[in-house]
Design a protein around this motif. Sequence first.
Motif, short mmCIF file in Angstrom:
data_model
loop_
_atom_site.label_atom_id
_atom_site.label_comp_id
_atom_site.label_asym_id
_atom_site.label_seq_id
_atom_site.Cartn_x
_atom_site.Cartn_y
_atom_site.Cartn_z
N PHE A 87 20.05 34.35 41.04
CA PHE A 87 20.60 33.52 42.59
C PHE A 87 21.58 32.90 42.90
CE2 PHE A 87 16.27 36.00 44.10
CZ PHE A 87 17.34 37.44 43.88
N LEU A 88 22.90 32.38 43.10
CA LEU A 88 23.31 31.35 42.75
C LEU A 88 23.40 31.34 44.35
CD1 LEU A 88 26.34 32.60 40.48
CD2 LEU A 88 24.44 31.30 40.02
N ILE A 89 23.03 29.96 44.77
CA ILE A 89 22.99 29.83 46.08
C ILE A 89 23.70 28.21 46.25
CG2 ILE A 89 21.52 28.85 47.66
CD1 ILE A 89 20.30 31.45 46.66
N GLY A 90 24.85 29.10 48.09
CA GLY A 90 25.75 27.83 48.21
C GLY A 90 27.04 28.00 47.55
N VAL A 91 27.21 29.03 47.00
CA VAL A 91 28.81 29.09 46.95
C VAL A 91 29.73 29.18 47.39
CG1 VAL A 91 30.03 31.14 44.88
CG2 VAL A 91 27.58 30.74 44.48
N ASP A 92 31.00 28.59 47.19
CA ASP A 92 31.87 28.57 48.11
C ASP A 92 32.40 30.04 48.15
OD1 ASP A 92 34.94 28.85 48.41
OD2 ASP A 92 34.48 26.65 48.34
N PRO A 93 32.67 30.53 49.69
CA PRO A 93 33.02 31.58 49.87
C PRO A 93 33.77 32.75 49.36
CG PRO A 93 31.94 29.82 51.65
CD PRO A 93 32.54 29.42 50.79
N SER A 94 34.78 31.66 49.24
CA SER A 94 36.20 32.43 48.38
C SER A 94 36.12 32.25 47.36
CB SER A 94 37.68 31.34 48.42
OG SER A 94 36.88 30.40 47.27
N VAL A 95 34.55 32.14 46.16
CA VAL A 95 34.39 32.26 44.89
C VAL A 95 33.89 33.75 45.36
CG1 VAL A 95 32.64 32.03 43.17
CG2 VAL A 95 34.11 30.58 44.42
N ARG A 96 33.82 34.76 44.35
CA ARG A 96 33.59 36.04 43.71
C ARG A 96 32.71 35.98 42.45
NH1 ARG A 96 39.61 39.41 42.88
NH2 ARG A 96 38.94 37.40 41.25
N LYS A 97 31.46 37.10 42.74
CA LYS A 97 30.71 37.31 41.42
C LYS A 97 31.71 37.58 40.04
CE LYS A 97 27.59 40.26 42.16
NZ LYS A 97 26.76 41.32 42.86
N GLY A 98 32.93 38.07 40.35
CA GLY A 98 33.61 38.68 38.68
C GLY A 98 34.14 37.15 38.30
N ASP A 99 34.15 36.08 39.28
CA ASP A 99 35.09 34.43 38.92
C ASP A 99 33.50 33.64 37.88
OD1 ASP A 99 36.89 35.20 39.66
OD2 ASP A 99 35.66 33.54 42.06
N LEU A 100 32.26 34.46 38.16
CA LEU A 100 31.07 33.40 37.38
C LEU A 100 30.61 34.35 36.69
CD1 LEU A 100 29.61 32.03 41.08
CD2 LEU A 100 30.92 30.90 39.31
N TYR A 101 30.29 35.35 36.93
CA TYR A 101 30.08 35.94 35.48
C TYR A 101 30.35 37.76 35.51
CZ TYR A 101 25.61 38.84 33.57
OH TYR A 101 24.98 39.98 32.45
N ARG A 102 30.46 37.78 33.81
CA ARG A 102 30.99 39.13 33.69
C ARG A 102 30.54 38.89 32.41
NH1 ARG A 102 37.86 37.41 33.99
NH2 ARG A 102 38.11 37.89 36.13
N PRO A 103 29.40 40.55 32.40
CA PRO A 103 28.47 41.18 31.69
C PRO A 103 30.00 41.43 30.48
CG PRO A 103 28.81 42.59 33.15
CD PRO A 103 29.32 41.13 33.48
#
Length: 204
Positions: A68-84
């Motif tokens: 759970f990534l809490i307080g992420v900027d609204p413009s950020v997408r999941k793929g920007d932070l984690y790509r399995p």
Amino acid sequence: MNIIKAFITLVIILLIVIAVLFIDFTYKTFSYRQRPVKGDAIVVLAGGKGRVEEGVRLYREQRGRHLFLIGVDPSVRKGDLYRPQAGDPSSEGVVLEKASRNTLENAIYGRDVIMRADVRSIVLITSRYHMKRAAILFRNALPKDVAIYPYPVDSKNLKEAWWSHGGSFHLLFSEFYKYCMFRFFFLLVPGELRDGILPGTSGG
């Protein structure tokens, strides 16, 4: 004259108490360690350098079923932070919370995200200097039977020789002040966050 002496004595005692409490706060802040623990979820308070990266690393190591990534900027997408990659856990276990903008909101909105997943233990990741305040907020937001394992991330703006580094002293004292305010608040109204009765929060 006696009144003035009594006032000065009271001020000195108060300053000594504050100094002792601040030193204790600082000692405990530097006592946190990155332990090889596992939890149902890894909870990262985004906003500080290195926090998200450490959370992703632990998630890849399967230290938690959820990230759970809490307080992420609204413009950020999941793929920007984690790509399995091959062998990594699925991105389905990664949730981005984008509504919270401060530590109090992190705890309030984070509670809702955590409880929807029926989590009973979390690895809480934030910067070292921020950990005590984050921990007391999440402790008072989550049910008592949810275990919290603090996992600090070090930052360049906090030096172990804090007494000789003006920036570190200011940072620690600011956190100490905020921590004390919340500690006092929870002494007066225990369970306020847990019961979800603050304005703008939901019960449960």
